[in-house]
Design a protein around this motif. Structure first.
Motif, PDB file in Angstrom:
ATOM      1  N   LEU A 137       0.837  -1.205   0.000  1.00 60.62           N
ATOM      2  CA  LEU A 137       0.000   0.000   0.000  1.00 60.62           C
ATOM      3  C   LEU A 137       0.871   1.254   0.000  1.00 60.62           C
ATOM      4  CD1 LEU A 137      -2.875  -0.756   2.551  1.00 60.62           C
ATOM      5  CD2 LEU A 137      -2.870  -1.015   0.056  1.00 60.62           C
ATOM      6  N   PRO A 149      -4.914   3.539   1.968  1.00 64.30           N
ATOM      7  CA  PRO A 149      -6.050   3.279   1.058  1.00 64.30           C
ATOM      8  C   PRO A 149      -6.572   1.855   1.235  1.00 64.30           C
ATOM      9  CG  PRO A 149      -3.980   3.130  -0.149  1.00 64.30           C
ATOM     10  CD  PRO A 149      -3.612   3.494   1.262  1.00 64.30           C
ATOM     11  N   LEU A 150      -7.735   1.730   1.897  1.00 66.04           N
ATOM     12  CA  LEU A 150      -8.344   0.424   2.135  1.00 66.04           C
ATOM     13  C   LEU A 150      -9.337   0.169   1.005  1.00 66.04           C
ATOM     14  CD1 LEU A 150      -7.750  -1.324   4.613  1.00 66.04           C
ATOM     15  CD2 LEU A 150      -9.798  -0.393   5.690  1.00 66.04           C
ATOM     16  N   THR A 151      -9.179  -0.953   0.315  1.00 64.77           N
ATOM     17  CA  THR A 151     -10.102  -1.249  -0.778  1.00 64.77           C
ATOM     18  C   THR A 151     -11.296  -2.037  -0.241  1.00 64.77           C
ATOM     19  OG1 THR A 151      -8.288  -1.300  -2.369  1.00 64.77           O
ATOM     20  CG2 THR A 151     -10.351  -2.378  -3.036  1.00 64.77           C
ATOM     21  N   LEU A 152     -12.477  -1.453  -0.410  1.00 62.57           N
ATOM     22  CA  LEU A 152     -13.718  -2.100   0.047  1.00 62.57           C
ATOM     23  C   LEU A 152     -14.533  -2.526  -1.167  1.00 62.57           C
ATOM     24  CD1 LEU A 152     -14.932   0.342   2.873  1.00 62.57           C
ATOM     25  CD2 LEU A 152     -13.414  -1.651   3.085  1.00 62.57           C
ATOM     26  N   PRO A 153     -15.177  -3.696  -1.101  1.00 63.84           N
ATOM     27  CA  PRO A 153     -16.048  -4.107  -2.205  1.00 63.84           C
ATOM     28  C   PRO A 153     -17.122  -3.031  -2.444  1.00 63.84           C
ATOM     29  CG  PRO A 153     -15.943  -5.815  -0.507  1.00 63.84           C
ATOM     30  CD  PRO A 153     -15.193  -4.640   0.026  1.00 63.84           C
ATOM     31  N   GLY A 156     -14.650   0.857  -3.428  1.00 65.49           N
ATOM     32  CA  GLY A 156     -13.330   1.265  -3.911  1.00 65.49           C
ATOM     33  C   GLY A 156     -12.415   1.612  -2.751  1.00 65.49           C
ATOM     34  N   GLU A 157     -11.474   2.549  -2.990  1.00 66.84           N
ATOM     35  CA  GLU A 157     -10.447   2.849  -1.982  1.00 66.84           C
ATOM     36  C   GLU A 157     -10.951   3.902  -1.001  1.00 66.84           C
ATOM     37  OE1 GLU A 157      -6.206   1.862  -4.230  1.00 66.84           O
ATOM     38  OE2 GLU A 157      -6.663   3.901  -3.563  1.00 66.84           O
ATOM     39  N   TRP A 185     -20.365   0.028   5.248  1.00 72.58           N
ATOM     40  CA  TRP A 185     -18.900  -0.097   5.260  1.00 72.58           C
ATOM     41  C   TRP A 185     -18.379  -0.671   6.570  1.00 72.58           C
ATOM     42  CZ3 TRP A 185     -16.554   4.979   2.761  1.00 72.58           C
ATOM     43  CH2 TRP A 185     -17.062   5.105   1.459  1.00 72.58           C
ATOM     44  N   HIS A 192     -11.836  -6.678   7.394  1.00 73.83           N
ATOM     45  CA  HIS A 192     -10.922  -6.518   6.248  1.00 73.83           C
ATOM     46  C   HIS A 192      -9.655  -7.351   6.468  1.00 73.83           C
ATOM     47  CE1 HIS A 192      -8.440  -4.672   3.143  1.00 73.83           C
ATOM     48  NE2 HIS A 192      -9.553  -4.142   2.644  1.00 73.83           N
ATOM     49  N   ARG A 194      -6.681  -6.949   5.876  1.00 77.08           N
ATOM     50  CA  ARG A 194      -5.445  -6.280   6.323  1.00 77.08           C
ATOM     51  C   ARG A 194      -5.423  -6.073   7.844  1.00 77.08           C
ATOM     52  NH1 ARG A 194      -1.906  -4.669   2.662  1.00 77.08           N
ATOM     53  NH2 ARG A 194      -2.473  -4.654   0.449  1.00 77.08           N
TER      54      ARG A 194
END
Ligand SMILES: N[C@H](CCC[C@H](N)C(=O)O)C(=O)O
Length: 292
Positions: A137, A149-153, A156-157, A185, A192, A194
Motif C-alpha cells: 500500500l 487506502p483500504l479497498t472495500l467491495p 473502492g479505496e 462499510w 478486512h 489487512r
C-alpha cells in the motif's frame, strides 16, 4: 448457573458487569454471547469482569468480552463504569483506581460531578502492533501522518488512519455522520483482511478544531451508541492529521465524551477520556451450563 450482574451504560455503550473478585465464573464464549444477547439474555455490547489484582500496586484486573463472546484488550466506556461499580459494590473506596487491562495499567478517577476521567495510556502507531498489514500500500501523508487506502467491495479505496488504543482502530473522515455508510462499510472494514485481529471502524465528522461527531462500528459488537477507545483513536488521528486541537468534545449518539491528548509533549503522551458512567439495574440470570 445463576449469575448476579449489574447492567450499566457509559454514553449509551451498555454492559453487563460481573463481580469475579471471589472466584472466576469460568464462562465460555457461548455463555458470554448468551449474557449479551438482547432477546435470550440480559443484552449488552460488552461483558465486563472485575477480578482480583494480579500484582501488588494494582487494585483490580479488568477483563472485557465483546457481545460475540471474544475477549478484547480494552473498553474505554466500560472503564468508567468499572470504577463506579467497584465503589457502589463496596469492593474498594480508592479513587483513583489502578487496574490491569491486557495492554497495561490504566487509572480511573471519579470526579465530583459524577463523571469519570480515565488515563487510557499512550496511543500505539506501530502498524505491526495494531496489527495492520500495509504491504503493497502507498499511504497519503497529511501533516506527517499516514492514511492508508483500504479497498472495500463496491466502495473502492477508502483512506483510513490506523492506530491502537490497546485495541485496533481504523478512522475515516466523513462530511456528515448521519449520512455516513456505517451499516454498509462498517462490517466490511471490521473483517478486512489487512486487519488480522479485525478492527473497530470509526466514522469521524470534524465540526471545528475542538468539536467532532463520531459513530463507531465496533469489532465484535456492531454499531454502538458510543465507543470510548474509538473516541480516543479518532481524536488522536485528528490531532496528528492537523484537524484538531489537543482537547476535543466528541459527540456520540449516546452522549458526550471529552478527550485530551497533549501531542506537543510527545507521541507517547497519555490520552485522557472523561465521560459518564451510569448503573441501570441489578439482576440475577440463569445461564445454561451447556451452550454451543
Ligand atoms: N469492540 C472493542 C471493545 C470495546 C470498545 C468500546 N466499547 C469502548 O468503549 O472502548 C474491540 O473489539 O476492540
Amino acid at each position: 448457573m445463576q449469575i448476579r450482574f449489574t447492567k450499566m451504560q457509559g454514553a449509551g455503550n451498555d454492559f453487563v458487569v460481573l463481580d469475579e473478585t471471589h472466584g472466576l465464573l469460568g464462562l465460555s464464549a457461548a455463555q458470554y454471547r448468551f449474557l449479551a444477547d438482547r432477546h435470550f439474555g440480559v443484552g449488552a455490547d460488552q461483558i465486563l469482569s472485575v477480578r482480583p489484582a494480579p500484582a501488588p500496586g494494582l487494585d483490580f484486573e479488568y477483563v472485557i468480552h465483546n457481545a460475540d463472546g471474544g475477549e478484547v484488550e480494552h473498553c474505554g466506556n466500560g472503564a468508567r463504569c468499572f470504577v463506579r461499580y467497584v465503589h457502589d459494590q463496596g469492593l474498594s473506596e480508592r479513587n483513583p483506581l489502578r487496574v490491569k487491562v491486557k495492554k497495561g495499567v490504566i487509572e480511573l478517577k471519579r470526579l465530583a460531578d459524577g463523571r469519570v476521567t480515565v488515563d487510557m495510556g499512550p496511543p500505539v502507531f506501530a502498524l505491526a502492533d495494531v496489527p495492520f498489514n500495509a504491504s503493497g500500500l502507498k499511504p497519503e501523508r497529511l501533516n506527517g501522518f499516514e492514511r492508508w487506502p483500504l479497498t472495500l467491495p463496491y466502495a473502492g479505496e477508502v483512506p483510513v488512519a490506523v492506530l491502537s488504543m490497546g485495541n485496533p482502530h481504523a478512522v475515516l473522515r466523513v462530511d456528515d455522520v448521519d449520512d455516513a455508510p456505517v451499516a454498509g462499510w462498517g462490517p466490511l472494514i471490521e473483517v478486512h483482511e489487512r486487519f488480522p485481529q479485525r478492527v473497530n471502524a470509526g466514522f469521524l465528522q470534524v465540526v471545528d478544531r475542538t468539536t467532532v461527531k463520531l459513530r463507531v462500528y465496533e469489532r465484535g459488537a456492531g454499531e454502538t451508541l458510543a465507543c470510548g477507545t474509538g473516541a480516543c483513536a479518532a481524536v488522536v488521528a485528528g490531532i496528528r492529521l492537523g484537524w484538531l486541537d489537543e482537547r476535543v468534545d466528541v459527540h456520540t449518539r449516546g452522549g458526550l465524551l471529552t478527550i485530551e491528548w497533549k501531542a506537543s509533549d510527545g507521541l507517547d503522551a497519555p490520552v485522557f477520556m472523561t465521560g459518564p458512567a451510569t448503573p441501570v439495574f441489578n439482576g440475577v440470570i440463569e445461564v445454561p451450563d451447556h451452550l454451543s
